[in-house]
Design an enzyme around this catalytic site. Structure first.
Site, mmCIF file in Angstrom:
data_model
loop_
_atom_site.group_PDB
_atom_site.id
_atom_site.type_symbol
_atom_site.label_atom_id
_atom_site.label_comp_id
_atom_site.label_asym_id
_atom_site.label_seq_id
_atom_site.Cartn_x
_atom_site.Cartn_y
_atom_site.Cartn_z
ATOM 1 N N GLU A 173 -70.052 -113.643 37.788
ATOM 2 C CA GLU A 173 -70.719 -112.520 37.106
ATOM 3 C C GLU A 173 -70.869 -112.806 35.611
ATOM 4 O O GLU A 173 -70.438 -112.017 34.766
ATOM 5 C CB GLU A 173 -69.973 -111.204 37.360
ATOM 6 C CG GLU A 173 -69.992 -110.819 38.824
ATOM 7 C CD GLU A 173 -69.629 -109.370 39.126
ATOM 8 O OE1 GLU A 173 -69.167 -108.658 38.231
ATOM 9 O OE2 GLU A 173 -69.825 -108.957 40.282
ATOM 10 N N GLU A 300 -69.807 -111.527 47.037
ATOM 11 C CA GLU A 300 -69.135 -110.223 46.902
ATOM 12 C C GLU A 300 -70.049 -109.169 47.500
ATOM 13 O O GLU A 300 -71.184 -108.981 47.021
ATOM 14 C CB GLU A 300 -68.827 -109.896 45.435
ATOM 15 C CG GLU A 300 -67.675 -110.707 44.884
ATOM 16 C CD GLU A 300 -67.240 -110.276 43.491
ATOM 17 O OE1 GLU A 300 -67.338 -109.085 43.174
ATOM 18 O OE2 GLU A 300 -66.814 -111.174 42.738
HETATM 19 O O1 AHR Z 1 -64.389 -107.149 43.513
HETATM 20 C C1 AHR Z 1 -64.081 -106.470 42.337
HETATM 21 C C2 AHR Z 1 -64.899 -106.961 41.143
HETATM 22 O O2 AHR Z 1 -66.237 -106.664 41.354
HETATM 23 C C3 AHR Z 1 -64.898 -108.444 40.904
HETATM 24 O O3 AHR Z 1 -63.798 -108.863 40.172
HETATM 25 C C4 AHR Z 1 -66.154 -108.641 40.131
HETATM 26 O O4 AHR Z 1 -66.697 -109.926 40.309
HETATM 27 C C5 AHR Z 1 -67.049 -107.541 40.623
HETATM 28 O O5 AHR Z 1 -67.640 -106.850 39.576
#
Ligand code: AHR
Length: 496
Positions: A173, A300
């Protein structure tokens, strides 16, 4: 009556097992307590890893595990997590709950865990606050067999042989917690950092994942690919995508367990949005990589609701209902259907954080509805996607929120078994379904189902309220199978 047509002869791609991957971050009780309790714990463990959790994950056939973050990855300095545990640095986990991170789970522990799980490894490097040298040395420490400062250090720390990194993420990210960068700036950093992720094993090269967009940030995808052109496949093997479902938006995530039917349908609609994201990011990737050599890595994804009342807001601990099961089923079906581009995905996160497959409380452990979906869907791993479509599909919903009543995907395993997974998105109506094939005349079916009220979930007192059970309520016809799918349920049929 909905009709599902399956052309079992028309293969449309191979479903990488890694689409069924998981994510574990140093966040809340995911690593500590959830996976790792230490060698001296009363909770049964092997080298510190909880035996109950490891066994359950193996049974679910976990293919790959991503670690150490997440946002944590861009603040993680791997040398803090090696060597004698009593000498490892203690620090504050600034991102997640402000608790003490004692670094007792580090590189050696991660690889030990993956060895116990029998899964591939996905290590996420630090671009946001780490140096090129630090990242390069981590790869050397983990994977170099010969004589070198980092390989020697690993040996000193008790691991003679190198491990294998299957996937390596160059930052996380980086448009946000990983450094708030512009796509152009990150892409140039990516080019530089990835150069020093050395391939020490030509026979088992590391698959390099470039940090991709947040949700529908198509500009990011385009700019990153543009900057890494003209030969992006030499620089990157995969591009990541992150997308979380929260029915009423980021600022009002809502309860994980208390919701009405309208919120259920909003959640379903937001899960179905993954289809658009994968299609549109995929279309941009097609322009730069028409041969689809670069994988879209959805590392994710999942539901993100309010934390359970009374728990640390920084720990992201949430319950998991039938609603989560449907979101998992729909999302995995979408990934299957896009397996020509989606090469890996990791649900966030594996234990005790966000949409988990496992929750723990002291020595107790439970499998969530999402766990059962992964368990049912495991037959898609390494199978071939085949053509399928549904005719006579109704829409269900409330007010302006409308979603299709059913959602499916179909694969054929190496032994010829057809795997059909089907989700009924309605909360009230069962669906009559007739399946027919191009050529197959079914002679045997084995099936299972996960079905309960929309907001049903498992607790430590009642861990098996929502559970996969055998499904026998089908009829084999001359050219197919007929059955009825109850409201809010996920069904697996294995047909021969
Ligand atoms: O999964 C929780 C958080 O969500 C992670 O650390 C991040 O990459 C995303 O914003």
């Amino acid at each position: 009556m909905a009709k599902i047509f399956i052309n079992e002869k028309k293969k449309q791609g191979h479903i990488n097992p890694e689409i069924y991957g998981h994510f574990s971050e140093h966040l809340g009780r995911c690593i500590y307590e959830g996976l790792y309790v230490g060698e001296n714990s009363d909770i049964p463990n092997v080298n510190g890893m909880r035996t109950d959790v490891v066994e359950a994950l193996k049974e679910m056939q976990i293919p790959v595990l991503r670690w150490p973050g997440g946002c944590f990855a861009d603040e993680y300095h791997w040398k803090d997590g090696i060597g004698p545990k009593e000498k490892r640095k203690k620090m504050i986990n600034t991102h997640w709950g402000g608790v003490v991170e004692d670094n007792s789970f580090g590189t050696h522990e991660f690889f030990e865990l993956c060895e116990q799980l029998g899964c591939k490894t996905y290590v996420n490097g630090n671009v946001g606050s780490g140096t090129v040298q630090e990242m390069s040395e981590w790869v050397e420490y983990i994977t170099f067999e010969g004589v070198s400062p980092m390989a020697d250090l690993r040996k000193q720390n008790g691991h003679e042989k190198p491990w294998k990194i299957d996937f390596f993420g160059v930052g996380n990210e980086n448009w946000g917690c990983g450094g708030n960068m512009t796509p152009e700036y990150y892409a140039n950093l990516y080019r530089r950092y990835q150069t020093y992720v050395r391939q020490y094993h030509q026979d088992a090269p590391i698959y390099k994942v470039c940090g991709g967009p947040n949700v529908a940030d198509y500009h990011w995808t385009e700019k990153v690919l543009d900057t890494c052109a003209p030969t992006p496949s030499r620089l990157m093997n995969g591009l990541s995508l992150h997308y979380y479902v929260h029915p009423d938006g980021w600022d009002e995530k809502g309860s994980a367990t208390k919701f009405d039917e309208k919120t259920w349908f909003k959640t379903m609609a937001k899960a179905l949005y993954m289809e658009e994201l994968v299609t549109r990011h995929g279309a941009i990737m097609d322009q730069y990589d028409p041969e689809k050599k670069i994988g879209l890595i959805v590392d994710e994804w999942g539901d993100w609701f309010d934390v359970e009342p009374g728990t640390n807001p920084g720990f992201l601990y949430q319950q998991n209902t039938m609603r989560d099961a449907l979101v998992a089923g729909i999302t995995l079906d979408i990934f299957n259907k896009h397996c020509d581009r989606v090469k890996m995905a990791c649900i966030a996160q594996m234990v005790n954080v966000l949409q988990s497959v496992i929750l723990t409380e002291g020595p107790k452990m439970l499998k969530t509805p999402t766990y059962h979906v992964f368990h049912m869907y495991k037959y898609h791993q390494d199978a071939d996607l085949v053509e399928s479509y549904i005719e006579g599909l109704k829409e269900v919903g409330e007010d302006e929120i409308r979603v299709p009543s059913l959602h499916e995907s179909v694969s054929v395993s190496a032994d010829g078994t057809v795997n059909l997974t089907l989700n009924n998105l309605s909360v009230t109506e069962e669906s009559e379904v007739e399946v027919s094939f191009a050529e197959l005349k079914p002679s045997s079916v084995t099936a299972s189902i996960l079905t309960e009220k929309m907001d049903a979930y498992n607790t430590f007192e009642e861990p098996d309220r929502v559970k996969e059970v055998e499904f026998t309520n089908y009829e084999i016809t001359e050219n197919g199978v007929k059955f009825s799918v109850p409201a809010s349920s996920v069904v697996l049929l294995r047909i021969r």
